[in-house]
Write a protein that holds these residues in place. Structure first.
Motif, PDB file in Angstrom:
ATOM      1  N   THR A 124     -11.096 -29.727 -20.937  1.00 15.96           N
ATOM      2  CA  THR A 124      -9.790 -28.729 -21.125  1.00 15.96           C
ATOM      3  C   THR A 124     -10.165 -27.681 -20.115  1.00 15.96           C
ATOM      4  O   THR A 124      -8.992 -27.303 -19.592  1.00 15.96           O
ATOM      5  CB  THR A 124      -9.711 -28.447 -22.520  1.00 15.96           C
ATOM      6  N   GLN A 169      -9.407 -28.800 -16.648  1.00 12.79           N
ATOM      7  CA  GLN A 169      -7.984 -29.028 -16.622  1.00 12.79           C
ATOM      8  C   GLN A 169      -7.299 -27.625 -16.266  1.00 12.79           C
ATOM      9  O   GLN A 169      -6.397 -27.416 -15.348  1.00 12.79           O
ATOM     10  CB  GLN A 169      -7.427 -29.693 -17.841  1.00 12.79           C
ATOM     11  N   GLU A 202      -5.521 -26.382 -12.598  1.00 12.43           N
ATOM     12  CA  GLU A 202      -4.206 -25.869 -12.539  1.00 12.43           C
ATOM     13  C   GLU A 202      -4.216 -24.466 -11.866  1.00 12.43           C
ATOM     14  O   GLU A 202      -3.406 -24.111 -11.017  1.00 12.43           O
ATOM     15  CB  GLU A 202      -3.479 -25.713 -13.758  1.00 12.43           C
ATOM     16  N   LYS A 238      -6.090 -33.388 -10.109  1.00 14.16           N
ATOM     17  CA  LYS A 238      -5.326 -33.590 -11.218  1.00 14.16           C
ATOM     18  C   LYS A 238      -5.312 -35.079 -11.442  1.00 14.16           C
ATOM     19  O   LYS A 238      -4.980 -35.523 -12.592  1.00 14.16           O
ATOM     20  CB  LYS A 238      -3.895 -33.090 -10.917  1.00 14.16           C
ATOM     21  N   MET A 289      -8.415 -36.121 -13.280  1.00 16.37           N
ATOM     22  CA  MET A 289      -8.341 -35.650 -14.700  1.00 16.37           C
ATOM     23  C   MET A 289      -7.345 -36.520 -15.722  1.00 16.37           C
ATOM     24  O   MET A 289      -7.587 -36.921 -16.754  1.00 16.37           O
ATOM     25  CB  MET A 289      -7.667 -34.243 -14.757  1.00 16.37           C
ATOM     26  N   ARG A 290      -6.141 -36.882 -14.996  1.00 17.23           N
ATOM     27  CA  ARG A 290      -5.295 -37.899 -15.757  1.00 17.23           C
ATOM     28  C   ARG A 290      -6.123 -39.412 -15.906  1.00 17.23           C
ATOM     29  O   ARG A 290      -5.773 -39.789 -16.845  1.00 17.23           O
ATOM     30  CB  ARG A 290      -4.065 -38.137 -14.880  1.00 17.23           C
ATOM     31  N   ASP A 322      -8.350 -38.718 -18.763  1.00 22.98           N
ATOM     32  CA  ASP A 322      -7.815 -38.790 -20.008  1.00 22.98           C
ATOM     33  C   ASP A 322      -7.082 -40.204 -20.245  1.00 22.98           C
ATOM     34  O   ASP A 322      -7.190 -40.581 -21.713  1.00 22.98           O
ATOM     35  CB  ASP A 322      -6.517 -38.018 -19.947  1.00 22.98           C
TER      36      ASP A 322
END
Length: 420
Positions: A219, A222, A226, A314, A317-318, A321
Motif C-alpha cells: 500500500t 502504491q 502515485e 502502476k 502493482m496491478r 494485486d
C-alpha cells in the motif's frame, strides 16, 4: 517482397560540454574575513560532482559482464510500410553465450516483443520502459533525424537496463534477442491469443472484485508511485513549457539584434555602442539556443523516461494485486465447497506460492529501481545545473566585455575635464 535499405542519414547533435577554460566571472576578490578558504565557484562544484559520477561509472564497468550498443539506424522501405532497423552489438564474457560477440539487426517491434515476453515471465519485476510507439507531439515527420536519434538512445538505454538487471539479464528471451539472426520463429513460440485473452479476462475479473487486504508495505508502494507519477509528470510538463517559452525568447532576440544594427546607421554618436549591443544580443541568442538544445536532449528525455517508468510501476502493482486477488478468490472457493477439495487445495497452495514469489520479486526490484531512478535523475539534474552555470557565465561575460569596451580611456576623460 524484399525491402529497399536506405541509410538513415542524420546529423549528430551531441553537445560538446568541454570548454577550453572557465570564464572567470565568479573569481572576484571575495576573501573571507576569518581567513578561511575561498568558497568553491559553481563550475568547480559541478566538476567535483562530475568526477564522483565518473568514478562510480568506472566501478560499475569493472563488474559488468555484458555490454550492448544500439547504433547505425537504417530506413527500410517496402510496398506496405517504412521502418527503421537498428544494429545491436553485444560483447559478453558470460559462459552461457556461445560466442563473446554478436551483431544483429532489430526493428522497434522486436523490442516490443522482448519487453512483452519479459513482463509475461516476470510480472512483478520492473521492466524498463520503451519509448512510445507513436511519434511524440510536435514531430512533423515520423522518421526525421531528431526522432531517430532520440529513439535510438532510448532503445540503447532499454537494453542496457535489462543487461544490468540480476534476473532479467539471464532471461532466455533476452539471449535470443541479442543473438538470433532472425526472430520470427521465436516469436511464434509465445503464448497463443486465446491464452493471453484468458489471462486478461481473469485480470479484469480480479480487479473488479478487488482485494480483501493488501499488505501495508505494498500500500505504501502504491501511494509512493502515485505521488512520484504526479510530481514527475508535473516537472516534465513545466520543463517542456519552459523550453517553448525560451524558443519564443530566442525568436525575439533574433529580431532585436538587427534593429540595433539599423538604429546605429542613423545615430552617428551612438553607432559604436548600438553595434556593440547588437553583437551582445546576437551572441546571447546563440548561447540560449545551445541551452535549449541541452534541455531538449538531456533533461526532457530523462524526465519523460521516468514518466513512462511511473506507468510501468502502476502496471506492476496491478499485476501483483491481481495475483493476490486470484489467490483470495480460490481460498474463498475452497472454504465454501464440499467437493473437489483436494484438487482445489493443490491449486490454492500453488497460488499461495505464486503470491509469495510475486511479493518477493517486487520487494527486491523496488529498492533496486529506486536506486537506479535516483542515480539517473541526479545525473540529469547535475548536467542541467552545469549547463545553466556555463550559460549564465557566457552571457555575463558577453555583457561585461561590452561594458569594458565602453569605458572612456583615462587620457580622453582627462581631456574632457580640462575642456570643461
Amino acid at each position: 517482397m524484399s525491402g529497399q535499405t536506405v541509410p538513415a542519414d542524420f546529423s549528430g547533435h551531441m553537445l560538446d560540454l568541454d570548454e577550453d577554460e572557465d570564464l572567470e566571472v565568479f573569481s572576484k576578490n571575495t576573501s573571507l574575513a576569518d581567513g578561511g578558504s575561498m568558497p568553491n565557484s559553481p563550475s568547480s562544484m559541478v566538476n567535483q560532482y562530475t568526477l564522483q559520477e565518473e568514478e562510480e561509472e568506472e566501478q560499475d564497468a569493472n563488474t559488468k559482464d555484458i555490454f550492448i550498443t544500439v547504433d547505425n539506424p537504417e530506413s527500410h522501405v517496402t510496398a506496405i510500410e517504412t521502418f527503421i532497423m537498428y544494429r545491436v552489438v553485444t560483447k559478453t564474457t558470460r559462459g552461457e553465450f556461445d560466442s563473446s560477440e554478436y551483431e544483429v539487426r532489430r526493428r522497434y517491434q522486436d523490442f516490443l516483443w522482448l519487453r512483452s515476453r519479459l513482463e509475461e515471465n516476470h510480472p512483478t519485476l520492473i521492466v524498463h520502459p520503451l519509448p512510445e510507439k507513436f511519434v511524440m507531439k510536435g514531430m512533423v515527420e515520423r522518421f526525421n533525424d531528431d526522432f531517430i536519434e532520440t529513439r535510438r538512445r532510448a532503445l540503447h538505454r532499454f537494453l542496457n537496463k535489462i543487461s544490468e538487471h540480476p534476473i532479467l539479464s539471464f532471461s532466455q528471451h533476452f539471449k535470443v534477442f541479442l543473438t538470433a539472426q532472425e526472430l520470427q520463429s521465436h516469436k511464434k513460440q509465445g503464448p497463443g491469443f486465446l491464452s493471453r485473452m484468458g489471462d486478461t479476462v481473469r485480470a479484469v475479473a480480479n480487479s473488479v472484485r478487488g482485494l480483501r487486504s493488501r499488505p501495508e508495505e505494498f500500500t505504501q508502494m502504491q501511494e509512493y508511485v502515485e505521488d512520484f507519477s504526479n510530481k514527475i509528470c508535473s516537472v516534465d510538463k513545466v520543463t517542456q513549457r519552459i523550453i517553448k517559452e525560451q524558443r519564443e525568447y530566442v525568436d525575439e532576440l533574433k529580431q532585436c539584434s538587427p534593429t540595433y544594427t539599423q538604429w546605429s546607421g542613423s545615430e552617428e554618436e551612438l553607432a559604436e555602442p548600438l553595434k556593440g549591443v547588437a553583437g551582445c544580443v546576437e551572441q546571447c541568442s546563440k548561447e540560449t539556443e545551445e541551452q535549449i538544445h541541452h534541455l531538449s536532449e538531456v533533461l526532457v528525455p530523462a524526465l519523460h523516461e521516468y514518466v513512462l517508468c511511473a506507468e510501468t510501476l502502476k502496471a506492476v502493482m496491478r499485476r501483483r494485486d491481481n495475483i493476490q486477488a486470484e489467490f483470495e478468490a480460490k481460498s474463498e472457493a475452497l472454504a465454501s465447497r464440499k467437493v473437489d477439495q483436494e484438487a482445489l487445495q493443490d491449486e490454492v497452495d500453488a497460488l499461495a506460492d505464486r503470491v509469495e514469489q510475486a511479493n518477493n520479486a517486487l520487494k527486491g526490484d523496488w529498492s533496486r529501481w529506486q536506486t537506479s531512478m535516483r542515480t539517473d535523475l541526479k545525473s540529469a539534474f547535475l548536467s542541467t545545473a552545469e549547463k545553466n552555470v556555463l550559460y549564465y557565465e557566457k552571457c555575463l561575460a558577453v555583457w561585461e566585455s561590452f561594458l569594458l569596451s565602453q569605458r572612456a580611456e583615462p587620457s580622453k576623460q582627462k581631456d574632457g575635464d580640462d575642456a570643461s
